[in-house]
Every structure is written in C-alpha cells, then in structure tokens.
Design a protein around this motif. Structure first.
Motif, mmCIF file in Angstrom:
data_model
loop_
_atom_site.group_PDB
_atom_site.id
_atom_site.type_symbol
_atom_site.label_atom_id
_atom_site.label_comp_id
_atom_site.label_asym_id
_atom_site.label_seq_id
_atom_site.Cartn_x
_atom_site.Cartn_y
_atom_site.Cartn_z
ATOM 1 N N PHE A 158 13.303 53.629 15.599
ATOM 2 C CA PHE A 158 14.699 54.059 15.740
ATOM 3 C C PHE A 158 15.363 54.399 14.406
ATOM 4 N N LEU A 178 16.626 58.131 13.736
ATOM 5 C CA LEU A 178 18.076 58.352 13.777
ATOM 6 C C LEU A 178 18.666 58.508 12.379
ATOM 7 N N SER A 232 19.136 56.218 10.390
ATOM 8 C CA SER A 232 20.043 55.075 10.256
ATOM 9 C C SER A 232 19.251 53.926 9.686
ATOM 10 N N ASP A 281 22.725 47.870 9.506
ATOM 11 C CA ASP A 281 22.700 46.676 10.314
ATOM 12 C C ASP A 281 22.830 47.110 11.773
ATOM 13 N N HIS A 282 21.879 46.662 12.594
ATOM 14 C CA HIS A 282 21.886 47.101 13.985
ATOM 15 C C HIS A 282 23.054 46.479 14.761
ATOM 16 N N ASP A 283 23.652 45.428 14.253
ATOM 17 C CA ASP A 283 24.671 44.717 15.019
ATOM 18 C C ASP A 283 26.070 45.267 14.857
ATOM 19 N N GLY A 284 26.295 46.032 13.810
ATOM 20 C CA GLY A 284 27.627 46.558 13.589
ATOM 21 C C GLY A 284 27.659 47.268 12.256
ATOM 22 N N ALA A 285 28.557 48.243 12.135
ATOM 23 C CA ALA A 285 28.646 49.014 10.899
ATOM 24 C C ALA A 285 30.092 49.030 10.434
ATOM 25 N N LEU A 291 33.131 51.250 8.645
ATOM 26 C CA LEU A 291 33.600 52.606 8.340
ATOM 27 C C LEU A 291 34.896 52.469 7.555
ATOM 28 N N PHE A 310 32.391 48.743 13.708
ATOM 29 C CA PHE A 310 32.030 49.581 14.855
ATOM 30 C C PHE A 310 30.721 49.011 15.394
ATOM 31 N N THR A 311 30.689 48.651 16.683
ATOM 32 C CA THR A 311 29.487 48.023 17.242
ATOM 33 C C THR A 311 29.315 48.395 18.698
ATOM 34 N N THR A 312 28.073 48.548 19.132
ATOM 35 C CA THR A 312 27.799 48.887 20.537
ATOM 36 C C THR A 312 26.709 47.981 21.080
#
Lengths: 349, 349
Positions: free
Chosen positions: B40, B44, B46, B49-53, B55, B64-66
């Motif tokens: 990934f 991507l 990217s 950090d997969h948990d949140g970024a 900005l 920002f997190t999904t």
C-alpha cells in the motif's frame, strides 16, 4: 422507552413497506433519498448535503467528502475501482468549489482476492492521486472472510480548500441561469453495463472516469462568483442531479433534448438495454449552473481544456414548474423528467 | 513496460509466497505490516502513519484519520458497529493529540439486511457523536448484492484540531519515559469472542468501546509537552502498539507483568480460548508514553476521570534492546513480546 431522551427512538422511515435493504436503496433514486432523509439524517443528526460539507478552520473554508466505491466489476474499460475512487472524491471536492488538499483511503478486502489485484488497484489509486497532485496521507485496511465481501471495496475521503470568492450551492440556482455540461453523458454506466452484460459493440465503450479539479479551476477562473451550482452527475445521472437542484432551489429546470451530448454508440447501447442516458452514471462530468452573461466565456474556457472539448449548454433554470425538470424534445413536445424509484444500474460506482 | 514511468510497476511484496489475501492480512500483525509497507505505501506514494496524518491549514494543525469497521457480529455486549466506528475515529484523532471537529460516515449495506438494524446502527453512531459533541457532516451509502457483503460495514473519517503545544509521535518515545494505560486490557476482543464462540461466563464481558477525547484532553492539560506518544491499542492489542513505538523510536520497552490491568474473567476467557490478553484488541484504551516527572500528575488526572479510574503505569522506555518489547514476569523472568504473524482474532473492529 427512555422519556426525555435527546435521541429519536422510532425510525421515521416506515419499516413495514420495505423491511429489508434493497439494491435500489443504494441507487441514487427515490428509495435512496427516503433512506437518507428519513433514516440516516435523523439518526446521525445530520441534515447537510450528502455529497460534501464545508468546515471553517482558521479562517479557511475546507470541503470534506467521503465515498464508498463498490463498483462491479472492479476493473472496466477506461478505469478501475482505484482510479475511480480517487476521481470520484476529487470531483466531489471540485463540486464544492474546492481544490484537493489530501486524501484518505480505506480498503475492505475479501479473503482469497489476489494480492496482485490489490496491487493493481492501489497503484491505480496512487497514480490517479499523483496526476491530480493530491497526496494520500492516511488509510486503513480490513479483511473479511470469503463470501462476506466482493473482492475489494475502496472508501476515499477528501479534504479540500475552497478559494475566496467561490460560493456554490444547489440553493443558488436562479431563473435565467444556464446549465452547462463538459461533454458526453452516460459513458461510465454504459461501459460498466456492457462488460457485465457481455455486450460487444463495434468500438469499446470507455468509462469517462476523470478528475475534474483542473477543469473546474479553469471555469472558476473566468466566472468565479457567477458559477452558482456545480454537481457531478454520478449515481442517478444528469436527471437525478438536476432534480435535486430544482428541489433544493425551488426552481424549474428546462432541458433541451437536441443539445444533450450522447455518443451514438451509447445511445444504441441504451436502447438495447432499455436505459435512458439521462439516468445513467457519469464519472467525468460536471453540471455547471451559471449566470447567462458568463456562458460564452465559460464554454470557451471548457473547450480549451482536454476534459471539456464537447461542452454544451443543455438547458436553463426557469420560473415555471418549481421543483421539476422538464425536457423539450426534438419534435417540440415536453415531458417531465422525474426521479426514478430505485435506479437503473446497481453497483455502478 | 513504460520506461521512465514515475510509478513503480512491480509489486514490491513477493506474490509467490502469499498470492491471495488472507484474514491475517487484516489482523494487525506482521502480515498486515508487510502489506502496508511493501504494497500500500509504495502504491499510494504514502509513507506516513497509517493511523492518522497531520495537515497544516491556515496556521492550524489538523489531524485526519479514516477507519473501516467490519466487526462481526455487528452488535455485541457493550456496543455495536455504529458507536464503535465513532469511538474508534475519535480515539485515532485523540491519539494524534487532536480534538474532534467533524466526522464523515460511509455505510456499505448488504441487500436483505433489516432496515430496522440500519436504523439501530445509524442511531447508535449518531448518539455516540452527539455525546462526543462532534457533528457528522457528510456521508455516503452503498448497497451490495446479497452474499457480497456482511450486513453492514461502517467507514468513518475524522478531522480534528491539534492544540498548540501538543506534539505527539511514536518517534518521540525516549529512554526514561514511563508507559501508562487508562485501565483494563483486552475487554473488547474478549467480549466479541465470547459472543462468537457462544461462551457463557458468570458475568457478561463488555466491550470497553468508549471515546477518549475528554480523558486525553485532561491528560494534556496537566502534562502537555511531556506527553511524547499516545496510541490506542486496537487490532493487535497492547503488544503490537508498543512494538510499533519501539521500532519507530529505536528504543526498548520493558513491561511489568504484575502491573498489567487484566480482569480475572478476561484472563479466564483468554486461557479458555488460548489467547494472550496483550494481543487482544481494546476500543477504549490509550497508551501514554510520558516523561517520568509528570507521571504522578497524569495518573491523578486519569483516575479523576470516569474512563481512567483503573489507570496504571505498566512499563517504561529503556536504552537496552532497541526495537524490542520485553516483559518482566511476576516471578522475575524476562521474555520478548514480539509481533504476531497474523492475528489472534479476525474482524474484531
């Protein structure tokens, strides 16, 4: 029942009529509208525009939008679920007047799906984001058991910045405005259906999946405050998007059949499949509702852009029949273009 | 092969070893880590950090997190997929040091799922958001055919604001820091498993699903810049979260078995199921890595909060064995607490 609970306890959607979820509940038509208005909005305490919301942060207006992509098949002529997800989210931001700032992607994978296909989808999403110039900054990955998913679902969320002076909203459509689209309609839905139904045409029908941020920026550059509404006509097509605008703004919309750009092969496929191109999904089209005095400039700007060469004025906003979209046919007749109950095409995006 | 393409064409993850997606690829362990790092992230573009970024917008730092939620069953003791999705996203924002600003929710429904259950989930999500005080501002709904989904999946994305003076990141862990958790571990995973396996205990085990924004704010209030890392130990549990911190910061972590808060009934269920509570998911816990001189104040602040009454110091950051987590057992032995290959529990969140 808790008395005085701040939360509504009974579902406002009558459950006896449709006790179970139908494919049509996701189709962009009347059933989906009911599910949103009478279930999701009251439950979530949200009443906003389902396509994107504006947030104010540090004096900056941000647009925020999320979309789940479940298109089947995941690979189709002209694209795949990865690029589609990026384009769809970029276009939702563009419809808010926003320039894309960052994306988040979540993947739901089904056990047994080829890892090579995961790579293909993720790379396609990454390439699409790179071309747009928007970074994928965060994400998530989940795996569900075999038979509990369908290969791959992609959920993208976007944050964008709305430049000063841009103020678009469905409610801003006003009588006298003209309606412009940037090219041929129904290409995406028909490309998907032709694969699904195994139809063979003389030429391969391609999805129009494309990112419209740059085209929208070009239009805003020449027309800025005179662009009243932008809407990407995806699920439910042009007819559903225009009905939504007519309803929210309390205006009538008149469409001119002769000016609707439809490719002959798409028209042919629609006739074969019993579909009306007005209701078929697009993934690289934007409807612009603009003041009439900027129409020429806007058309010129669009036609100077690779994604707007076939731009056309397709109708106008009128005082008459508020809340309704009416089509003036080639032979001068008039018919109401209503919202469908479900949809014509399930799992198109 | 396009020469000079800016995009990597070959998947850096060897496809011959695991040609198909396994449940373990979503489990939070080594296989998932490989999928992220070698598929990934390169695809991507990217690496974050997969948990949140974070900005930066208009001088404001946004988190920002999904997250995609696919928990099975969707209703469980102590919660359901709707409230879990809101809590999970609020907690990911909290782990970035952010106060929640707005949420987006996407729902993927399976044809045939009861509409009443959709209402229950959506209302639960709405209530959870109301309690947190964060609005759900936008969303999406898709429906997939029967057998191509699993009732309901919920994907939540959050935007939050990081207050000035807050600077947390896994890399900031440093030798001498102490590790604090706000209460009992493994409750969520064991609550789910006990339902799935049909286990009956004398008391009903409840998920710890809860929003931690307020507890985190209380901790930041007393310790602000002295909070170096926060991490919610969900998939993969406390062991996996601490391994990630040790790896990224290049430090060792020493855990003290005797101080780990585990409920006796959870310990019992773990023994019955052959699970180690250190690897079991939590949904209402936060790991805090803090400077030692603020530990007393932080513990006091946590114990004064309903979600931190059982807070405990469970270990410390050390110079030795960088990148590794080591447990000091009750009887004085030491063992390495490694990352598992897959996971113990599929579809736990």
């Amino acid at each position: 029942m808790e008395r005085g609970s701040p939360f509504q306890l009974e579902c406002p959607l009558p459950l006896d009529e449709y006790p179970h979820v139908l494919l049509a509940h996701g189709g962009g038509g009347r059933l989906m509208h009911m599910l949103l208005e009478r279930l999701f909005f009251p439950a979530l305490g949200s009443s906003g525009d389902h396509d994107g919301a504006l947030l104010e942060v540090g004096g900056v207006r941000l647009a925020f939008t999320t979309d789940a992509f479940v298109v089947s098949p995941w690979r189709f002529p002209g694209g795949d679920i990865g690029s589609l997800a990026v384009h769809g989210t970029v276009n939702d931001l563009a419809a808010c007047g926003a320039r894309p700032l960052a994306l988040a992607t979540a993947f739901i994978l089904e056990e047994g799906f080829p890892v090579e296909s995961v790579w293909e989808v993720a790379r396609s999403a990454g390439e699409a984001a790179t071309r747009v110039g928007v970074p994928v900054v965060t994400g998530d990955t989940k795996v569900v058991d075999r038979g509990k998913g369908d290969g791959i679902f992609v959920i993208t969320t976007g944050v964008g910045v709305v430049p000063e002076g841009v103020d678009v909203a469905p409610a801003r459509a006003r009588p006298g405005d003209v309606i412009v689209i940037n090219g041929f309609i129904a290409d995406h839905g028909i490309a998907i259906m032709s694969v699904r139904e195994g139809l063979a045409f003389e030429t391969t029908l391609q999805s129009d999946s494309a990112p419209l941020h740059d085209l929208v920026a070009a239009v805003l550059e020449v027309a800025r405050g005179q662009v009243h509404v932008m809407r990407d006509p995806t699920r439910g097509g042009v007819a559903t998007a225009l009905n939504e605008i007519a309803r929210v703004a309390g205006v009538g919309i008149e469409l001119d059949e002769a000016s609707l750009p439809v490719r002959p092969e798409v028209q042919g496929a629609c006739e074969l499949l019993g579909l009306d191109p007005l209701y078929v999904a697009n993934e690289g089209k934007m409807l612009f509702v603009i003041a009439p005095d900027v129409a020429e400039h806007v058309l010129e700007a669009m036609r100077g852009h690779p994604l707007g060469q076939d731009a056309a004025v397709i109708g106008r906003v009128v005082d008459e029949h508020p809340g309704r979209v009416v089509m003036r046919s080639r032979i001068g007749g008039r018919r109401v273009v209503d919202v469908l109950s479900g949809e014509q095409l399930p799992r198109i995006c």
